[in-house]
Write a protein that holds these residues in place. Structure first.
Motif, PDB file in Angstrom:
ATOM      1  N   ALA A   5       0.815  -1.217   0.000  1.00 30.35           N
ATOM      2  CA  ALA A   5       0.000   0.000   0.000  1.00 30.35           C
ATOM      3  C   ALA A   5       0.849   1.268   0.000  1.00 30.35           C
ATOM      4  O   ALA A   5       0.534   2.238  -0.703  1.00 30.35           O
ATOM      5  N   THR A   6       1.927   1.286   0.765  1.00 32.01           N
ATOM      6  CA  THR A   6       2.763   2.483   0.827  1.00 32.01           C
ATOM      7  C   THR A   6       3.422   2.755  -0.513  1.00 32.01           C
ATOM      8  O   THR A   6       3.414   3.888  -1.010  1.00 32.01           O
ATOM      9  N   ALA A   7       4.001   1.722  -1.111  1.00 32.76           N
ATOM     10  CA  ALA A   7       4.633   1.900  -2.424  1.00 32.76           C
ATOM     11  C   ALA A   7       3.619   2.354  -3.465  1.00 32.76           C
ATOM     12  O   ALA A   7       3.907   3.223  -4.304  1.00 32.76           O
ATOM     13  N   ALA A   8       2.405   1.781  -3.409  1.00 37.73           N
ATOM     14  CA  ALA A   8       1.374   2.172  -4.362  1.00 37.73           C
ATOM     15  C   ALA A   8       0.963   3.626  -4.160  1.00 37.73           C
ATOM     16  O   ALA A   8       0.777   4.376  -5.124  1.00 37.73           O
ATOM     17  N   ALA A   9       0.830   4.049  -2.902  1.00 40.54           N
ATOM     18  CA  ALA A   9       0.465   5.440  -2.627  1.00 40.54           C
ATOM     19  C   ALA A   9       1.515   6.396  -3.180  1.00 40.54           C
ATOM     20  O   ALA A   9       1.185   7.430  -3.765  1.00 40.54           O
ATOM     21  N   CYS A  10       2.784   6.041  -3.004  1.00 40.87           N
ATOM     22  CA  CYS A  10       3.860   6.888  -3.526  1.00 40.87           C
ATOM     23  C   CYS A  10       3.801   6.961  -5.049  1.00 40.87           C
ATOM     24  O   CYS A  10       3.956   8.035  -5.644  1.00 40.87           O
ATOM     25  N   ALA A  11       3.590   5.811  -5.692  1.00 42.32           N
ATOM     26  CA  ALA A  11       3.513   5.780  -7.154  1.00 42.32           C
ATOM     27  C   ALA A  11       2.347   6.603  -7.670  1.00 42.32           C
ATOM     28  O   ALA A  11       2.408   7.157  -8.778  1.00 42.32           O
ATOM     29  N   LEU A  12       1.290   6.712  -6.858  1.00 36.50           N
ATOM     30  CA  LEU A  12       0.102   7.465  -7.256  1.00 36.50           C
ATOM     31  C   LEU A  12       0.199   8.948  -6.910  1.00 36.50           C
ATOM     32  O   LEU A  12      -0.720   9.707  -7.191  1.00 36.50           O
ATOM     33  N   GLY A  13       1.306   9.362  -6.281  1.00 36.57           N
ATOM     34  CA  GLY A  13       1.516  10.773  -6.026  1.00 36.57           C
ATOM     35  C   GLY A  13       1.106  11.262  -4.655  1.00 36.57           C
ATOM     36  O   GLY A  13       0.882  12.471  -4.470  1.00 36.57           O
ATOM     37  N   ALA A  14       1.043  10.370  -3.669  1.00 40.31           N
ATOM     38  CA  ALA A  14       0.665  10.794  -2.320  1.00 40.31           C
ATOM     39  C   ALA A  14       1.681  11.769  -1.752  1.00 40.31           C
ATOM     40  O   ALA A  14       2.891  11.561  -1.871  1.00 40.31           O
ATOM     41  N   ARG A  15       1.191  12.815  -1.116  1.00 36.85           N
ATOM     42  CA  ARG A  15       2.059  13.792  -0.457  1.00 36.85           C
ATOM     43  C   ARG A  15       2.636  13.215   0.832  1.00 36.85           C
ATOM     44  O   ARG A  15       3.744  13.564   1.247  1.00 36.85           O
ATOM     45  N   SER A  16       1.868  12.326   1.475  1.00 33.20           N
ATOM     46  CA  SER A  16       2.359  11.687   2.695  1.00 33.20           C
ATOM     47  C   SER A  16       1.782  10.294   2.814  1.00 33.20           C
ATOM     48  O   SER A  16       0.709  10.001   2.268  1.00 33.20           O
ATOM     49  N   CYS A  17       2.504   9.452   3.535  1.00 32.53           N
ATOM     50  CA  CYS A  17       2.009   8.143   3.969  1.00 32.53           C
ATOM     51  C   CYS A  17       2.094   8.145   5.494  1.00 32.53           C
ATOM     52  O   CYS A  17       3.157   8.424   6.059  1.00 32.53           O
ATOM     53  N   ASP A  18       0.987   7.827   6.148  1.00 29.71           N
ATOM     54  CA  ASP A  18       0.868   8.028   7.583  1.00 29.71           C
ATOM     55  C   ASP A  18       0.634   6.712   8.324  1.00 29.71           C
ATOM     56  O   ASP A  18      -0.137   5.874   7.861  1.00 29.71           O
ATOM     57  N   HIS A  19       1.281   6.540   9.439  1.00 28.97           N
ATOM     58  CA  HIS A  19       1.335   5.376  10.329  1.00 28.97           C
ATOM     59  C   HIS A  19       2.629   4.606  10.063  1.00 28.97           C
ATOM     60  O   HIS A  19       3.583   4.742  10.793  1.00 28.97           O
ATOM     61  N   LEU A  20       2.634   3.689   9.085  1.00 28.98           N
ATOM     62  CA  LEU A  20       3.857   3.034   8.596  1.00 28.98           C
ATOM     63  C   LEU A  20       4.477   2.026   9.557  1.00 28.98           C
ATOM     64  O   LEU A  20       5.618   1.601   9.350  1.00 28.98           O
ATOM     65  N   GLU A  21       3.740   1.579  10.571  1.00 29.57           N
ATOM     66  CA  GLU A  21       4.316   0.590  11.476  1.00 29.57           C
ATOM     67  C   GLU A  21       4.737  -0.693  10.757  1.00 29.57           C
ATOM     68  O   GLU A  21       5.687  -1.364  11.165  1.00 29.57           O
TER      69      GLU A  21
END
Length: 388
Positions: free
Chosen positions: A236-252
């Motif tokens: 999910a984090t990698a996908a969010a980055c690829a889609l242009g997310a400004r931030s990814c939150d939590h990340l445990e």
């Protein structure tokens, strides 16, 4: 001629940890000089106080009704958060309370929370919707957030989190259609949000759901953010980055691949130690990997009624050091310049041309703010050069 000239100060931060300057000037709400004696209408002696950039709480859910103290007690007896959510507790419990509350009530409930943050030197706050989960209630939340921005001095950013969880009795795809086809256009038409967020998790939404939502949100001009990696990640984090997310939150539960994706993007890692603490989690965010990869790490309160009933950014700052292993300098950067970056804001730094948002503290050094838990308040807080 500046409006104000502040002198006899210790202005932080600087890369080497020393004070960046001992004076600064403000005109029209912005800093116009740093370290230079400047003619001004008003000269203010700070008597050796430490001056910090205004703190930025870049991830909160500050508008809510009701409380979930009974659920908190159940978790202390061993109840699992995901199981509670599946049984109609969790976010859905707050949804019921929020739907029953009117705008006046929600404003009245949120204002003391904002004042509590301001007393600690917070000058900018992001607030998410996501406890409405139908069109009328999500719009109500966002109107309340915009109203809070008008009726009190803190800078407020609004984030639409209609994709927080699936409402009871609704099909996920059908509900997401409403979020995309009904809520987003209505929010854009009224200018009610600055960004769009989604909770990507087994108990909420999927990566394909995020791709659909982000495509529509981009078409409406919204910035993109994502809750990822709290209980699982699965790309999910990698996908969010690829889609242009400004931030990814939590990340445990973000792994090395997630960190590499963040490093290759402009995304900020937003760490939320309050939820980690309250849920008694043991799987920490990969701070060492994020540090080594040069990913900017923000720290936020995640203030919410269920998993982080923490209306204190200073407490989150302390927890990020003790629980996650940030250095005090990293944690302080996390509640200033990196938090501002997560919001796309020009705050969080004291420099010429930037907003004159700052606080003045009777402490020896900034690290005290990360070291001491409780009992710390600034002597003064300024937003745009105006003292609160």
């Amino acid at each position: 001629m500046a409006d104000q000239f502040f002198h006899n100060a210790k202005v932080y931060p600087k890369a080497d940890g020393e004070a960046a300057a001992d004076c600064f000037a403000v005109a029209d709400g912005r800093i116009v000089s740093l370290g230079v004696d400047t003619p001004a209408t008003q000269r203010i002696d700070l008597d050796g106080r430490v001056v910090m950039p205004g703190f930025v709480d870049c991830h909160t859910h500050l508008v809510w009704a009701g409380d979930r103290s009974a659920e908190f007690a159940q978790r202390q007896s061993g109840a699992d958060y995901a199981a509670t959510a599946r049984e109609g507790g969790g976010i859905l419990a707050t949804v019921r309370a929020l739907r029953a509350a009117d705008e006046e009530t929600l404003v009245a409930l949120a204002l003391p929370r904002l004042r509590a943050l301001a007393r600690e030197g917070v000058t900018q706050v992001e607030i998410k919707s996501g406890y409405g989960l139908d069109t009328d209630s999500e719009l109500k939340m966002l109107r309340v957030i915009r109203r809070l921005g008008r009726e009190q001095p803190l800078r407020i950013q609004a984030t639409f989190l209609g994709a927080h969880t699936v409402p009871a009795g609704r099909d996920r795809n059908e509900y997401l259609d409403e979020v995309i086809e009904v809520m987003l256009p209505a929010i854009a038409a009224e200018g009610l949000a600055d960004a769009v967020d989604i909770y990507v998790e087994e108990i909420a939404f999927s990566i394909p759901d995020m791709a659909r939502l982000f495509a529509a949100a981009r078409d409406h001009g919204f910035a993109l953010r994502a809750h990822t990696g709290q209980f699982s990640d699965a790309g999910a984090t990698a996908a969010a980055c690829a889609l242009g997310a400004r931030s990814c939150d939590h990340l445990e539960h973000a792994d090395a691949a997630a960190v590499a994706a963040m490093a290759a993007s402009d995304a900020v890692a937003v760490l939320l130690p309050g939820a980690f603490y309250c849920l008694r989690e043991t799987h920490r965010p990969p701070v060492a990997l994020l540090r080594a990869a040069g990913v900017p790490m923000a720290v936020a309160s995640d203030a919410n009624p269920g998993t982080s009933p923490l209306v204190s950014l200073l407490a989150a700052l302390h927890m990020s050091v003790v629980l996650f292993g940030l250095t005090p300098a990293e944690a302080l950067a996390g509640v200033t310049r990196h938090a501002a970056r997560a919001l796309g804001a020009d705050t969080g730094v004291l420099a010429p041309g930037r907003p004159a948002d700052f606080s003045a503290w009777r402490i020896d050094r900034p690290a005290v703010l990360a070291y001491q838990l409780g009992g710390l308040l600034p002597d003064a807080v300024y937003i745009g050069g105006h003292r609160l």
